[in-house]
Write an enzyme that holds these catalytic residues in place. Structure first.
Site, mmCIF file in Angstrom:
data_model
loop_
_atom_site.group_PDB
_atom_site.id
_atom_site.type_symbol
_atom_site.label_atom_id
_atom_site.label_comp_id
_atom_site.label_asym_id
_atom_site.label_seq_id
_atom_site.Cartn_x
_atom_site.Cartn_y
_atom_site.Cartn_z
ATOM 1 N N SER A 54 0.811 -1.215 0.000
ATOM 2 C CA SER A 54 0.000 0.000 0.000
ATOM 3 C C SER A 54 0.843 1.262 0.000
ATOM 4 C CB SER A 54 -0.966 0.002 1.184
ATOM 5 O OG SER A 54 -0.254 -0.088 2.401
ATOM 6 N N HIS A 106 1.134 4.482 4.254
ATOM 7 C CA HIS A 106 0.424 5.211 3.200
ATOM 8 C C HIS A 106 0.977 6.627 3.060
ATOM 9 C CE1 HIS A 106 -3.380 2.556 4.019
ATOM 10 N NE2 HIS A 106 -2.360 1.866 3.532
#
Length: 197
Positions: A54, A106
């Site tokens: 991610s 992230h």
């Protein structure tokens, strides 16, 4: 004429080479963003192990945003592209404040990709490739616009400084939460429905 010069003398082969170089740049962006996300995650989530791609995927989102900003003049529907991208980024980052989601990966991947996009995804200004077919007074003089070069330099300096500081802190065993008391809320916001422990 050598085989190599003959192979790259045709326009189709030049397009193929440019396409391959773009794929290499995207691959580098993906990998470096993934490492940037992992470094930030390791600095703030000391007791937790997280895995996944991610951070690298958020790096691609960040690079898309910086590519849009740095090559602003070549887009026809600028506002729609910017709004779509910003809404996607906000929704994905908002999901990261749920428990058991590593939003630091992230954010680290996004910031790395955003900065790296200014460095790797710089496009020549409109009219640069066609300059030889134009009359002398209409030719574009420089390959890049001044703001593109300024963003390139700033992003490169901030990226190198950020990686250096992050790696030094990581190898010294520093906890990022000691330097930023409120940053833990970037990864999880406690509510009446869940705790962030």
């Amino acid at each position: 004429m050598t085989k190599l010069s003959f192979a790259f003398s045709f326009p189709a082969n030049k397009q193929l080479l440019l396409c391959c170089l773009l794929l290499v740049r995207i691959g580098v962006l993906y990998l470096v963003s993934g490492v940037g996300g992992s470094v930030l995650s390791s600095l703030f989530l000391r007791e937790t192990v997280s895995v996944g791609a991610s951070g690298a995927l958020f790096g691609l989102l960040g690079a898309m945003l910086s590519e849009l900003l740095t090559n602003w003049t070549i887009y026809s529907n600028k506002v729609a592209a910017l709004l779509t991208l910003v809404v996607m980024i906000v929704i994905n980052l908002a999901v990261g404040i749920l428990p058991h989601v590593d939003n630091f990966a992230h954010l680290g991947g996004f910031m790395t990709g955003f900065l790296l996009g200014f460095v790797l995804l710089l496009r020549p200004r409109f009219g640069w490739r066609e300059r030889h077919q134009l009359p002398e007074h209409l030719r574009v003089k420089s390959k890049y616009l001044p703001y593109q070069l300024v963003l390139f330099v700033i992003a490169l300096v901030v990226l190198i400084a950020g990686y250096t500081i992050g790696m030094i802190m990581l190898f010294k065993g520093k906890d990022g939460n000691d330097h930023c008391k409120w940053c833990h809320y970037l990864s999880c916001v406690p509510t009446s429905r869940w705790k962030c422990d």
